[in-house]
Scaffold this motif. Sequence first.
Motif, PDB file in Angstrom:
ATOM      1  N   ALA A  92       0.732  -1.445   0.206  1.00 37.50           N
ATOM      2  CA  ALA A  92       0.035  -0.530  -0.206  1.00 37.50           C
ATOM      3  C   ALA A  92       1.100   1.371  -0.137  1.00 37.50           C
ATOM      4  CB  ALA A  92      -0.704   0.153   1.312  1.00 37.50           C
ATOM      5  N   LEU A  93       2.218   1.421   0.270  1.00 38.77           N
ATOM      6  CA  LEU A  93       2.888   2.740   0.276  1.00 38.77           C
ATOM      7  C   LEU A  93       2.910   2.967  -1.456  1.00 38.77           C
ATOM      8  CD1 LEU A  93       4.795   1.230   2.963  1.00 38.77           C
ATOM      9  CD2 LEU A  93       2.599   3.029   2.725  1.00 38.77           C
ATOM     10  N   VAL A  94       3.281   3.999  -1.969  1.00 40.53           N
ATOM     11  CA  VAL A  94       3.630   4.737  -3.324  1.00 40.53           C
ATOM     12  C   VAL A  94       5.560   4.536  -3.109  1.00 40.53           C
ATOM     13  CG1 VAL A  94       4.057   5.926  -4.893  1.00 40.53           C
ATOM     14  CG2 VAL A  94       1.252   5.909  -3.993  1.00 40.53           C
ATOM     15  N   ARG A  95       5.652   4.810  -1.978  1.00 41.05           N
ATOM     16  CA  ARG A  95       7.225   5.149  -2.052  1.00 41.05           C
ATOM     17  C   ARG A  95       8.148   4.062  -2.158  1.00 41.05           C
ATOM     18  NH1 ARG A  95       8.709   9.710   1.648  1.00 41.05           N
ATOM     19  NH2 ARG A  95       8.379  11.483   0.240  1.00 41.05           N
ATOM     20  N   GLN A  96       7.563   2.731  -1.677  1.00 40.48           N
ATOM     21  CA  GLN A  96       7.741   1.155  -1.537  1.00 40.48           C
ATOM     22  C   GLN A  96       7.279   0.242  -3.159  1.00 40.48           C
ATOM     23  OE1 GLN A  96       8.907  -0.682   1.004  1.00 40.48           O
ATOM     24  NE2 GLN A  96       9.129  -2.433  -0.203  1.00 40.48           N
ATOM     25  N   SER A  97       6.447   1.911  -3.388  1.00 37.33           N
ATOM     26  CA  SER A  97       6.243   0.339  -5.301  1.00 37.33           C
ATOM     27  C   SER A  97       7.576   1.283  -6.351  1.00 37.33           C
ATOM     28  CB  SER A  97       4.660   1.366  -5.841  1.00 37.33           C
ATOM     29  OG  SER A  97       4.362   2.764  -6.570  1.00 37.33           O
ATOM     30  N   TYR A  98       8.331   2.262  -5.706  1.00 35.75           N
ATOM     31  CA  TYR A  98       9.451   2.897  -6.720  1.00 35.75           C
ATOM     32  C   TYR A  98      10.487   1.253  -5.985  1.00 35.75           C
ATOM     33  CZ  TYR A  98       7.085   6.993  -8.230  1.00 35.75           C
ATOM     34  OH  TYR A  98       6.137   7.501  -9.626  1.00 35.75           O
ATOM     35  N   ALA A  99      10.376   1.737  -4.892  1.00 38.98           N
ATOM     36  CA  ALA A  99      11.601   0.492  -4.922  1.00 38.98           C
ATOM     37  C   ALA A  99      11.993  -0.600  -4.941  1.00 38.98           C
ATOM     38  CB  ALA A  99      12.141   0.633  -2.806  1.00 38.98           C
ATOM     39  N   ASP A 100      10.798  -1.711  -5.152  1.00 36.86           N
ATOM     40  CA  ASP A 100      10.205  -2.554  -5.219  1.00 36.86           C
ATOM     41  C   ASP A 100       9.446  -2.886  -5.876  1.00 36.86           C
ATOM     42  OD1 ASP A 100      10.363  -5.708  -5.406  1.00 36.86           O
ATOM     43  OD2 ASP A 100      10.823  -5.787  -3.214  1.00 36.86           O
ATOM     44  N   PRO A 101       9.487  -2.661  -7.335  1.00 33.41           N
ATOM     45  CA  PRO A 101       7.762  -2.660  -8.006  1.00 33.41           C
ATOM     46  C   PRO A 101       7.283  -4.216  -8.063  1.00 33.41           C
ATOM     47  CG  PRO A 101       9.931  -2.267  -9.466  1.00 33.41           C
ATOM     48  CD  PRO A 101      10.515  -1.632  -8.447  1.00 33.41           C
ATOM     49  N   VAL A 102       8.615  -4.980  -8.689  1.00 34.57           N
ATOM     50  CA  VAL A 102       7.879  -6.691  -8.441  1.00 34.57           C
ATOM     51  C   VAL A 102       7.287  -7.065  -7.218  1.00 34.57           C
ATOM     52  CG1 VAL A 102       8.950  -8.983  -9.155  1.00 34.57           C
ATOM     53  CG2 VAL A 102       9.905  -6.940 -10.537  1.00 34.57           C
ATOM     54  N   GLU A 103       7.777  -6.065  -5.910  1.00 36.71           N
ATOM     55  CA  GLU A 103       6.555  -6.992  -5.282  1.00 36.71           C
ATOM     56  C   GLU A 103       5.420  -6.413  -5.305  1.00 36.71           C
ATOM     57  OE1 GLU A 103       5.987  -6.433  -0.645  1.00 36.71           O
ATOM     58  OE2 GLU A 103       7.245  -5.113  -1.417  1.00 36.71           O
ATOM     59  N   THR A 104       5.577  -5.032  -5.793  1.00 38.35           N
ATOM     60  CA  THR A 104       4.276  -4.333  -6.105  1.00 38.35           C
ATOM     61  C   THR A 104       2.971  -5.466  -6.947  1.00 38.35           C
ATOM     62  OG1 THR A 104       5.598  -2.207  -5.172  1.00 38.35           O
ATOM     63  CG2 THR A 104       3.068  -2.462  -6.421  1.00 38.35           C
ATOM     64  N   TYR A 105       4.053  -5.395  -8.046  1.00 39.34           N
ATOM     65  CA  TYR A 105       3.015  -6.170  -8.801  1.00 39.34           C
ATOM     66  C   TYR A 105       2.681  -7.556  -8.630  1.00 39.34           C
ATOM     67  CZ  TYR A 105       3.981  -2.840 -12.655  1.00 39.34           C
ATOM     68  OH  TYR A 105       4.300  -1.867 -13.172  1.00 39.34           O
ATOM     69  N   ALA A 106       3.697  -8.432  -7.620  1.00 44.50           N
ATOM     70  CA  ALA A 106       3.303  -9.705  -6.995  1.00 44.50           C
ATOM     71  C   ALA A 106       1.730  -9.430  -6.471  1.00 44.50           C
ATOM     72  CB  ALA A 106       5.088 -10.177  -6.630  1.00 44.50           C
ATOM     73  N   THR A 107       2.338  -8.718  -5.147  1.00 44.29           N
ATOM     74  CA  THR A 107       1.058  -8.612  -4.638  1.00 44.29           C
ATOM     75  C   THR A 107      -0.267  -7.835  -4.745  1.00 44.29           C
ATOM     76  OG1 THR A 107       3.198  -8.352  -2.852  1.00 44.29           O
ATOM     77  CG2 THR A 107       0.655  -7.351  -1.991  1.00 44.29           C
ATOM     78  N   ASN A 108      -0.555  -6.975  -5.696  1.00 43.03           N
ATOM     79  CA  ASN A 108      -1.312  -5.908  -5.708  1.00 43.03           C
ATOM     80  C   ASN A 108      -1.760  -6.162  -6.859  1.00 43.03           C
ATOM     81  OD1 ASN A 108      -0.831  -5.012  -4.037  1.00 43.03           O
ATOM     82  ND2 ASN A 108      -0.507  -3.224  -4.596  1.00 43.03           N
ATOM     83  N   ILE A 109      -1.390  -7.237  -8.062  1.00 44.70           N
ATOM     84  CA  ILE A 109      -2.108  -7.508  -9.782  1.00 44.70           C
ATOM     85  C   ILE A 109      -1.606  -9.495  -9.357  1.00 44.70           C
ATOM     86  CG2 ILE A 109      -1.252  -7.540 -11.536  1.00 44.70           C
ATOM     87  CD1 ILE A 109      -1.918  -5.292 -10.511  1.00 44.70           C
ATOM     88  N   MET A 110      -0.850  -9.715  -9.158  1.00 49.30           N
ATOM     89  CA  MET A 110      -0.898 -11.145  -8.774  1.00 49.30           C
ATOM     90  C   MET A 110      -1.582 -11.900  -7.807  1.00 49.30           C
ATOM     91  SD  MET A 110       0.330 -12.341 -11.730  1.00 49.30           S
ATOM     92  CE  MET A 110      -0.677 -14.225 -11.442  1.00 49.30           C
ATOM     93  N   GLY A 111      -1.602 -11.508  -6.563  1.00 46.90           N
ATOM     94  CA  GLY A 111      -2.492 -11.573  -5.342  1.00 46.90           C
ATOM     95  C   GLY A 111      -3.442 -11.466  -5.734  1.00 46.90           C
ATOM     96  N   LEU A 112      -4.415 -10.460  -6.006  1.00 46.76           N
ATOM     97  CA  LEU A 112      -5.476 -10.270  -6.882  1.00 46.76           C
ATOM     98  C   LEU A 112      -6.331 -11.505  -7.637  1.00 46.76           C
ATOM     99  CD1 LEU A 112      -8.654  -9.066  -6.947  1.00 46.76           C
ATOM    100  CD2 LEU A 112      -7.774  -7.393  -8.719  1.00 46.76           C
ATOM    101  N   ALA A 113      -5.151 -11.768  -8.481  1.00 44.34           N
ATOM    102  CA  ALA A 113      -5.303 -12.982  -9.391  1.00 44.34           C
ATOM    103  C   ALA A 113      -5.843 -14.483  -8.898  1.00 44.34           C
ATOM    104  CB  ALA A 113      -4.426 -13.066 -10.646  1.00 44.34           C
TER     105      ALA A 113
END
Length: 165
Positions: A92-113
């Motif tokens: 849920a953190l925008v700055r974290q999404s820049y620091a670790d975009p792969v984790e963000t996609y894995a959680t937010n996109i693939m988690g929903l999938a």
Amino acid sequence: MNTSVNFWEKKRVLITGHTGFKGSWLALWLSRLGAEVTGFALAPPSQPSLFELARVGKNMHSIIADIRDAKTIRDAMQKTRPEIIFHLAAQALVRQSYADPVETYATNIMGLAHLLEAVRESAKQGQPVRALVNVTSNKCYENREWLWGYRETEPLGGYDPYSSN
């Protein structure tokens, strides 16, 4: 959303992200209305946390697990057979999404999938989910620097990994 006590009484509800701030409040509220609440989330994200201070887990079933683990969410769905799902689990953190975009996609996109696939599998097994509320962020809308909140009719258009969820 129906706030009648009679509506929520004995309803099997799954909340992903129940250890976060909003998920904790939602779990408390639904438990108080008589729902049979199961939570699925990582351990509380901060110390102290609302989840621990308000003893959110006291009147619910709490599964500490990762939404990125497809088998675990599928197993939780099969075991708890939710009628209603509130999906709040996210990085849920925008700055974290820049620091670790792969984790963000894995959680937010693939988690929903993974969650949607578990819902689909539940329906095949005769345990259909009646409603799923997917919570997202206003960051998915084009930033126009407005002073008021964005509406669902606004154009999409975030430019960072977090906003593309």
